[in-house]
Design a protein around this motif. Structure first.
Motif, PDB file in Angstrom:
ATOM      1  N   GLN A 114       0.814  -1.212   0.000  1.00 24.31           N
ATOM      2  CA  GLN A 114       0.000   0.000   0.000  1.00 24.31           C
ATOM      3  C   GLN A 114       0.849   1.264   0.000  1.00 24.31           C
ATOM      4  O   GLN A 114       1.746   1.418   0.831  1.00 24.31           O
ATOM      5  CB  GLN A 114      -0.899   0.038   1.237  1.00 24.31           C
ATOM      6  N   GLY A 115       0.528   2.169  -0.917  1.00 25.64           N
ATOM      7  CA  GLY A 115       1.108   3.491  -0.872  1.00 25.64           C
ATOM      8  C   GLY A 115       0.442   4.333   0.202  1.00 25.64           C
ATOM      9  O   GLY A 115      -0.610   3.977   0.734  1.00 25.64           O
ATOM     10  N   ALA A 116       1.046   5.466   0.507  1.00 23.54           N
ATOM     11  CA  ALA A 116       0.529   6.340   1.556  1.00 23.54           C
ATOM     12  C   ALA A 116      -0.910   6.745   1.281  1.00 23.54           C
ATOM     13  O   ALA A 116      -1.257   7.116   0.148  1.00 23.54           O
ATOM     14  CB  ALA A 116       1.402   7.586   1.669  1.00 23.54           C
ATOM     15  N   SER A 117      -1.759   6.619   2.297  1.00 22.36           N
ATOM     16  CA  SER A 117      -3.164   7.053   2.253  1.00 22.36           C
ATOM     17  C   SER A 117      -4.023   6.251   1.280  1.00 22.36           C
ATOM     18  O   SER A 117      -5.142   6.650   0.970  1.00 22.36           O
ATOM     19  CB  SER A 117      -3.266   8.552   1.908  1.00 22.36           C
ATOM     20  N   SER A 118      -3.537   5.139   0.778  1.00 25.27           N
ATOM     21  CA  SER A 118      -4.384   4.277  -0.060  1.00 25.27           C
ATOM     22  C   SER A 118      -5.334   3.496   0.836  1.00 25.27           C
ATOM     23  O   SER A 118      -5.025   3.189   1.988  1.00 25.27           O
ATOM     24  CB  SER A 118      -3.535   3.328  -0.897  1.00 25.27           C
ATOM     25  N   THR A 119      -6.503   3.168   0.305  1.00 28.68           N
ATOM     26  CA  THR A 119      -7.515   2.469   1.104  1.00 28.68           C
ATOM     27  C   THR A 119      -8.184   1.373   0.297  1.00 28.68           C
ATOM     28  O   THR A 119      -8.239   1.427  -0.931  1.00 28.68           O
ATOM     29  CB  THR A 119      -8.603   3.438   1.607  1.00 28.68           C
ATOM     30  N   TYR A 120      -8.704   0.362   1.015  1.00 29.60           N
ATOM     31  CA  TYR A 120      -9.489  -0.701   0.411  1.00 29.60           C
ATOM     32  C   TYR A 120     -10.322  -1.333   1.515  1.00 29.60           C
ATOM     33  O   TYR A 120     -10.090  -1.117   2.706  1.00 29.60           O
ATOM     34  CB  TYR A 120      -8.595  -1.751  -0.258  1.00 29.60           C
ATOM     35  N   ASP A 121     -11.320  -2.107   1.124  1.00 32.13           N
ATOM     36  CA  ASP A 121     -12.134  -2.839   2.083  1.00 32.13           C
ATOM     37  C   ASP A 121     -11.327  -4.043   2.573  1.00 32.13           C
ATOM     38  O   ASP A 121     -11.027  -4.949   1.800  1.00 32.13           O
ATOM     39  CB  ASP A 121     -13.431  -3.295   1.406  1.00 32.13           C
ATOM     40  N   ASP A 122     -10.956  -4.037   3.852  1.00 33.39           N
ATOM     41  CA  ASP A 122     -10.074  -5.088   4.354  1.00 33.39           C
ATOM     42  C   ASP A 122     -10.818  -6.307   4.892  1.00 33.39           C
ATOM     43  O   ASP A 122     -10.258  -7.125   5.625  1.00 33.39           O
ATOM     44  CB  ASP A 122      -9.128  -4.544   5.420  1.00 33.39           C
ATOM     45  N   THR A 123     -12.097  -6.450   4.502  1.00 28.81           N
ATOM     46  CA  THR A 123     -12.819  -7.678   4.834  1.00 28.81           C
ATOM     47  C   THR A 123     -12.059  -8.878   4.272  1.00 28.81           C
ATOM     48  O   THR A 123     -11.530  -8.829   3.161  1.00 28.81           O
ATOM     49  CB  THR A 123     -14.240  -7.649   4.247  1.00 28.81           C
ATOM     50  N   ALA A 124     -12.003  -9.962   5.037  1.00 27.92           N
ATOM     51  CA  ALA A 124     -11.202 -11.117   4.651  1.00 27.92           C
ATOM     52  C   ALA A 124     -11.619 -11.686   3.301  1.00 27.92           C
ATOM     53  O   ALA A 124     -12.797 -11.740   2.958  1.00 27.92           O
ATOM     54  CB  ALA A 124     -11.305 -12.198   5.722  1.00 27.92           C
ATOM     55  N   CYS A 125     -10.632 -12.111   2.524  1.00 27.78           N
ATOM     56  CA  CYS A 125     -10.850 -12.817   1.263  1.00 27.78           C
ATOM     57  C   CYS A 125     -10.605 -14.296   1.527  1.00 27.78           C
ATOM     58  O   CYS A 125      -9.487 -14.701   1.835  1.00 27.78           O
ATOM     59  CB  CYS A 125      -9.885 -12.326   0.195  1.00 27.78           C
TER      60      CYS A 125
END
Length: 307
Positions: A114-125
């Motif tokens: 992850q780059g700085a301030s990047s976001t994603y839904d961290d719900t488990a895969c």
């Protein structure tokens, strides 16, 4: 920089040729807007209005927007401030540029960077489907080849049910199935009108007008190369699919190339590579059966605004 590693198993059914036919109905989430049998490369600030599927990897430039899902056989790399409206499903690594946003989950096989301030839904895969199944697209090269074969088979051996285009178009022309005396063929329950050419190249700023909202099929034996500023559009300037009264499908035996600011109505089914220029627009999807797809900087796929 944030590094996160999860132990997961991703299933990549899109790498297996399915037995179903190209005309079989596929779920909306299963059908890509862009398919590359090798890689997909997207320039900065491009806009893609659908799902993207690459057999190998995808690289997207800064501020790129993808409204749907991304799925690859290997890696996914997003530039700074890129945005993805769905999930990312990568069999190996995912790299998220600084300030990039993934609305859905980022499902990976080896590592996520992850780059700085990047976001994603961290719900488990989880491959078992808990808490929810990973989005997977089963579309593949075999289905694409089936569709291309069906389109080629529409043409009669003597060419009596199609009109032949000149290989080089240097000035504006209009295509009207009635005036060109083309009898309609039936494809997917629609009456379609066939045009064919050994290859199709245009000069710069040429307009090819498709008269009336009909279903057009273009069978091009070799390649298509549109000059800068060329437009292929319906007569009223509206995308044919908007009211379901018209459509355009390009069945191309070689490569497809769009110049800077070129705009093209329809869906492109290419055997070779597909390359679109800066600020180009393609109303339908881009598909390559044997090669890569590259989308130019500030280009659009899945929408068009004609002059």
């Amino acid at each position: 920089m944030k590094f996160k590693l999860l132990n997961i198993m991703l299933v990549a059914p899109f790498l297996t040729v399915a037995a179903s036919h190209a005309n079989a109905a596929l779920a909306a989430a299963d059908v890509p807007l862009i398919f590359g049998d090798t890689y997909v490369s997207v320039g900065a600030s491009a806009e893609l209005y659908g799902n993207v599927l690459a057999t190998t990897y995808l690289v997207a430039g800064a501020t790129t927007t993808v409204t749907g899902h991304i799925q690859t056989g290997t890696a996914v790399t997003l530039g700074a401030s890129a945005q993805v409206g769905g999930e990312i499903n990568s069999a190996t690594a995912i790299t998220l540029g600084a300030s990039s946003v993934v609305t859905g989950r980022a499902c990976f096989g080896t590592a996520l960077t992850q780059g700085a301030s990047s976001t994603y839904d961290d719900t488990a895969c989880d491959s078992s489907g808990f808490p929810s199944a990973i989005v997977t697209m089963t579309y593949n090269r075999g289905l694409l080849l089936d569709e291309k074969g069906d389109l080629s088979d529409l043409a009669s051996p003597d060419g009596s049910n199609s009109a032949e285009l000149e290989s080089f178009v240097s000035q504006d022309i209009a295509l009207n199935p009635s005036q060109d005396s083309i009898p309609p063929e039936t494809y997917n329950f629609n009456s379609v009108y066939l045009y064919d050419a050994t290859s199709l190249t245009t000069g710069e700023n040429v307009t090819i007008t498709l008269e009336r909202h009909q279903h057009f099929v273009f069978n091009i034996t070799d390649m298509v190369s549109l000059g800068a500023g060329t437009q292929i559009k319906f007569a009223d300037g509206d995308a044919g699919a908007a009211d379901n009264t018209g459509s355009v499908t390009w069945n191309i035996g070689g490569y497809t190339s769009l110049g800077t600011d070129a705009k093209m109505e329809g869906k492109v089914l290419s055997s070779g590579y597909v390359s679109t220029g800066v600020r180009s627009e393609v109303c339908g999807g881009l598909f390559s059966a044997d090669s890569y797809v590259t989308v130019g900087a500030s280009a659009k796929v899945g929408t068009c605004t004609f002059d």
